[in-house]
Design a protein around this motif. Structure first.
Motif, PDB file in Angstrom:
ATOM      1  N   UNK A   1       0.839  -1.209   0.000  1.00 55.71           N
ATOM      2  CA  UNK A   1       0.000   0.000   0.000  1.00 55.71           C
ATOM      3  C   UNK A   1       0.868   1.250   0.000  1.00 55.71           C
ATOM      4  N   UNK A   2       0.456   2.213  -0.834  1.00 61.87           N
ATOM      5  CA  UNK A   2       1.159   3.491  -0.892  1.00 61.87           C
ATOM      6  C   UNK A   2       0.202   4.585  -1.331  1.00 61.87           C
ATOM      7  N   UNK A   3       0.621   5.810  -1.120  1.00 64.50           N
ATOM      8  CA  UNK A   3      -0.181   6.963  -1.503  1.00 64.50           C
ATOM      9  C   UNK A   3       0.124   7.334  -2.948  1.00 64.50           C
ATOM     10  N   UNK A   4      -0.931   7.611  -3.719  1.00 69.15           N
ATOM     11  CA  UNK A   4      -0.770   8.048  -5.106  1.00 69.15           C
ATOM     12  C   UNK A   4       0.016   9.355  -5.121  1.00 69.15           C
ATOM     13  N   UNK A   5       1.051   9.415  -5.936  1.00 73.39           N
ATOM     14  CA  UNK A   5       1.889  10.604  -6.024  1.00 73.39           C
ATOM     15  C   UNK A   5       1.145  11.795  -6.633  1.00 73.39           C
ATOM     16  N   UNK A   6       0.068  11.527  -7.353  1.00 74.50           N
ATOM     17  CA  UNK A   6      -0.670  12.577  -8.026  1.00 74.50           C
ATOM     18  C   UNK A   6      -1.805  13.130  -7.168  1.00 74.50           C
ATOM     19  N   UNK A   7      -2.686  12.246  -6.677  1.00 76.78           N
ATOM     20  CA  UNK A   7      -3.905  12.726  -6.009  1.00 76.78           C
ATOM     21  C   UNK A   7      -3.952  12.459  -4.507  1.00 76.78           C
ATOM     22  N   UNK A   8      -3.172  11.512  -4.001  1.00 76.14           N
ATOM     23  CA  UNK A   8      -3.209  11.194  -2.579  1.00 76.14           C
ATOM     24  C   UNK A   8      -4.078  10.013  -2.227  1.00 76.14           C
ATOM     25  N   UNK A   9      -4.701   9.366  -3.232  1.00 73.18           N
ATOM     26  CA  UNK A   9      -5.482   8.153  -2.995  1.00 73.18           C
ATOM     27  C   UNK A   9      -4.548   7.058  -2.496  1.00 73.18           C
ATOM     28  N   UNK A  10      -5.105   5.985  -1.968  1.00 69.16           N
ATOM     29  CA  UNK A  10      -4.312   4.857  -1.508  1.00 69.16           C
ATOM     30  C   UNK A  10      -4.499   3.702  -2.479  1.00 69.16           C
ATOM     31  N   UNK A  11      -3.407   3.107  -2.880  1.00 70.31           N
ATOM     32  CA  UNK A  11      -3.448   1.966  -3.785  1.00 70.31           C
ATOM     33  C   UNK A  11      -2.166   1.170  -3.664  1.00 70.31           C
ATOM     34  N   UNK A  12      -1.867   0.382  -4.688  1.00 67.38           N
ATOM     35  CA  UNK A  12      -0.664  -0.444  -4.639  1.00 67.38           C
ATOM     36  C   UNK A  12       0.363  -0.031  -5.685  1.00 67.38           C
ATOM     37  N   UNK A  13       0.113   1.095  -6.368  1.00 66.72           N
ATOM     38  CA  UNK A  13       1.059   1.614  -7.356  1.00 66.72           C
ATOM     39  C   UNK A  13       1.328   3.084  -7.052  1.00 66.72           C
TER      40      UNK A  13
END
Length: 197
Positions: A54-66
């Motif tokens: 799990x990580x934070x999206x570099x663009x929007x701040x959503x949480x995902x796996x990429x």
């Protein structure tokens, strides 16, 4: 007695989760133990995978796996609409409603003088950059109807005035309400009835 220590530790950790107190956590752990192969082992495996990926999206701040989430990577969502939310739970609530087809921006909280939270502590500077660098035509402020949420919305509106169309959620969201606790129909009605600020 040493066998009970890991169980008590699991109960104590579960009790820290939102919506679970010590009694609910104890019941949940007991249920997991009783359904060990059906629930406990798969849950432990899934938690391990999430903990590692799990990580934070570099663009929007959503949480995902990429590094870039599925929403930001979806070119079909490049429609010029950017929905600003307080946290990931609010983004997920909006997605559950299925009414919004643009992209998101997660602030990571709200402005709060009492808690010494300023614009630089949130995703506001990154939001301003996105409005400048992406083809954003409308910013939808989908912030919670709380004092801090409205203060944050007014601050962002002042910063973006004259640069893009600014709208906010309208009917359906009660004063003091939080998006994560609203049903899908209420969120849908609020999104359809948004208004200019």
């Amino acid at each position: 007695m040493a066998v009970a220590d890991p169980i008590e530790e699991l109960i104590a950790l579960m009790a820290k989760l939102p919506g679970l107190g010590p009694r609910s956590a104890r019941r949940a752990v007991l249920h997991l133990i009783r359904k060990r192969s059906l629930l406990l082992h798969p849950l432990a495996d899934a938690m391990q995978v999430v903990a590692e990926t799990a990580r934070e999206c570099l663009n929007c701040g959503n949480v995902g796996t990429a590094d870039i989430c599925d929403i930001c990577a979806n070119e079909a969502r490049e429609n010029g609409e950017l929905c600003v939310v307080e946290d990931v739970a609010d983004l997920w609530a909006m997605e559950r409603s299925g009414v919004f087809k643009g992209r998101y921006h997660v602030l990571g909280g709200t402005l709060s003088a009492l808690d010494s939270v300023g614009p630089e502590d949130l995703g506001i500077p990154r939001l301003m950059d996105r409005v400048t660098t992406e083809a954003i035509s409308e910013v939808i402020l989908a912030l919670n109807a709380t004092v801090d949420g409205q203060t944050t919305a007014h601050y962002i509106a002042d910063q973006l005035e004259g640069r893009v169309r600014l709208t906010s959620l309208a009917q359906g969201v009660p004063i003091g309400g939080e998006l994560d606790y609203l049903d899908d129909g209420t969120i849908s009605a609020a999104m359809r009835a948004r208004k200019d600020l």
